[in-house]
Design an enzyme around this catalytic site. Structure first.
Site, PDB file in Angstrom:
ATOM      1  N   HIS A  62      -9.705   4.438  -1.040  1.00 18.45           N
ATOM      2  CA  HIS A  62      -8.884   4.513   0.182  1.00 18.45           C
ATOM      3  C   HIS A  62      -9.719   5.183   1.268  1.00 18.45           C
ATOM      4  O   HIS A  62     -10.682   5.879   0.975  1.00 18.45           O
ATOM      5  CB  HIS A  62      -7.618   5.332  -0.083  1.00 18.45           C
ATOM      6  CG  HIS A  62      -6.581   4.564  -0.824  1.00 18.45           C
ATOM      7  ND1 HIS A  62      -5.300   4.393  -0.354  1.00 18.45           N
ATOM      8  CD2 HIS A  62      -6.634   3.878  -1.995  1.00 18.45           C
ATOM      9  CE1 HIS A  62      -4.621   3.661  -1.207  1.00 18.45           C
ATOM     10  NE2 HIS A  62      -5.403   3.341  -2.224  1.00 18.45           N
TER      11      HIS A  62
ATOM     12  N   ASP B 109       0.848  -1.188   0.000  1.00 19.77           N
ATOM     13  CA  ASP B 109       0.000   0.000   0.000  1.00 19.77           C
ATOM     14  C   ASP B 109       0.893   1.250   0.000  1.00 19.77           C
ATOM     15  O   ASP B 109       1.908   1.281   0.689  1.00 19.77           O
ATOM     16  CB  ASP B 109      -0.862  -0.055   1.277  1.00 19.77           C
ATOM     17  CG  ASP B 109      -1.948   0.994   1.316  1.00 19.77           C
ATOM     18  OD1 ASP B 109      -2.399   1.418   0.243  1.00 19.77           O
ATOM     19  OD2 ASP B 109      -2.365   1.361   2.433  1.00 19.77           O
TER      20      ASP B 109
END
Ligand SMILES: [Zn+2]
Length: 321
Positions: free
Chosen positions: A210, A81
């Protein structure tokens, strides 16, 4: 069963979204696998660069893979990530990741394209798909803070050129969510107008959300009751918004803050109510249990529960084999 996110996105597009859970600790790794096994939900486990370096990159990755062996039915991907180039090349070399993200979203459009494209070329050589980001989310991610006025929505007019020029496999978009515990106040939420515009221009292309935590106000209040000083009056993404986003091509929903808030609530309240205790295993066990329960609910909410079987059958019988 460790898989590429490419396979997972092809299966889920428009039908359900994959929970992408950020892990830092042993308790979180075990909770994710326990919940994914119980729900038979495919899951993306992700590590930020800071999480990888918390002890040593090997430790967290080996922990994830060990859990994968303890729960052999669980269909999962390991994703890096918010990577920058040095972490990404290291992750590609490790052979452990089945997906990486390059986050050059803070750069201008051209630089974002150039940096992303280079990473895509390197990752695709190894058969690893790449998530890129266009638009800037506010909030705190890893050790970086973006003030609200620096955040900007993804411009739908730019998405086709960005995806075609970079060759990325999925796109993280800024449509109103933010990182951290302070997401929305009042009536703010996901901007579905922008999301719909993006999907119209990129039909069938996996989008990533996100900052997908819900940030339960009850948890925040309990933390503050036991000595915390977290801001109140904020909320995260509502359940109905998350479910609605799936039809617009959102295939991956990142969840990090909710696990942190839960950790803080359990540990603050435990040590406050039992001031004579100093054993980390007692609240640690409770955290594993409650994190697993919370994740089970998320997997159901995103429609991913009971989808593992279909993917396993596909792998055993299809071209992916
Ligand atoms: Zn993020």
């Amino acid at each position: 069963m460790k898989l590429s996110t490419k396979v997972l996105f092809q299966e889920c597009y428009g039908k359900y979204a994959l929970p992408a859970v950020n892990v830092f600790t042993l308790e979180q790794v075990m909770a994710v696998f326990h919940a994914a096994d119980k729900e038979d939900s495919p899951v993306i486990i992700q590590t930020t660069p800071v999480a990888r370096d918390y002890s040593h990159p090997k430790v967290l990755l080996e922990m994830i893979e060990s859990a994968g062996k303890i729960y052999p039915n669980v269909v999962y991907a390991i994703h890096l990530d918010h990577g920058i180039e040095s972490h990404i090349y290291d992750a590609l070399e490790s052979g452990k990741y089945t997906s990486v993200m390059i986050d050059a979203s803070h750069d201008d459009f051209e630089t974002n394209i150039n940096r992303t494209h280079k990473v895509v070329l390197a990752a695709h050589q190894k058969g690893i798909p790449v998530e890129a980001e266009l638009g800037v989310l506010s909030g705190v991610e890893d050790d970086e803070k973006v003030e609200g006025d620096k955040a900007r929505f993804t411009n739908p007019k730019e998405v086709v050129e960005f995806v075609n020029s970079t060759g990325c496999d999925s796109l993280a978009i800024a449509v109103g969510t933010s990182h951290g515990a302070y997401k929305f106040t009042g009536d703010q939420g996901i901007n579905f107008e922008i999301l719909a515009e993006i999907q119209k221009r990129l039909p069938g292309f996996p989008l990533v959300l996100h900052g997908g935590s819900s940030v339960n106000p009850l948890e925040i209040n309990t933390i503050n009751k036991f000595g915390g000083e977290l801001e109140t009056g904020c909320r995260g993404v509502s359940d109905s918004e998350l479910q609605r986003a799936i039809a617009y091509g959102v295939c991956k929903v990142n969840i990090a803050t909710d696990l942190r808030v839960l950790w803080t609530r359990i540990h603050r309240s435990f040590f406050h109510l039992q001031p004579k205790e100093f054993d980390p295993l007692i609240p640690g066990r409770e955290y594993q249990k409650q994190a697993s329960e919370m994740l089970s609910e998320k997997f159901e909410l995103l429609g991913a529960s009971q989808k593992g079987k279909q993917i396993r059958e596909l792998i055993y019988t299809s071209e992916y084999n």
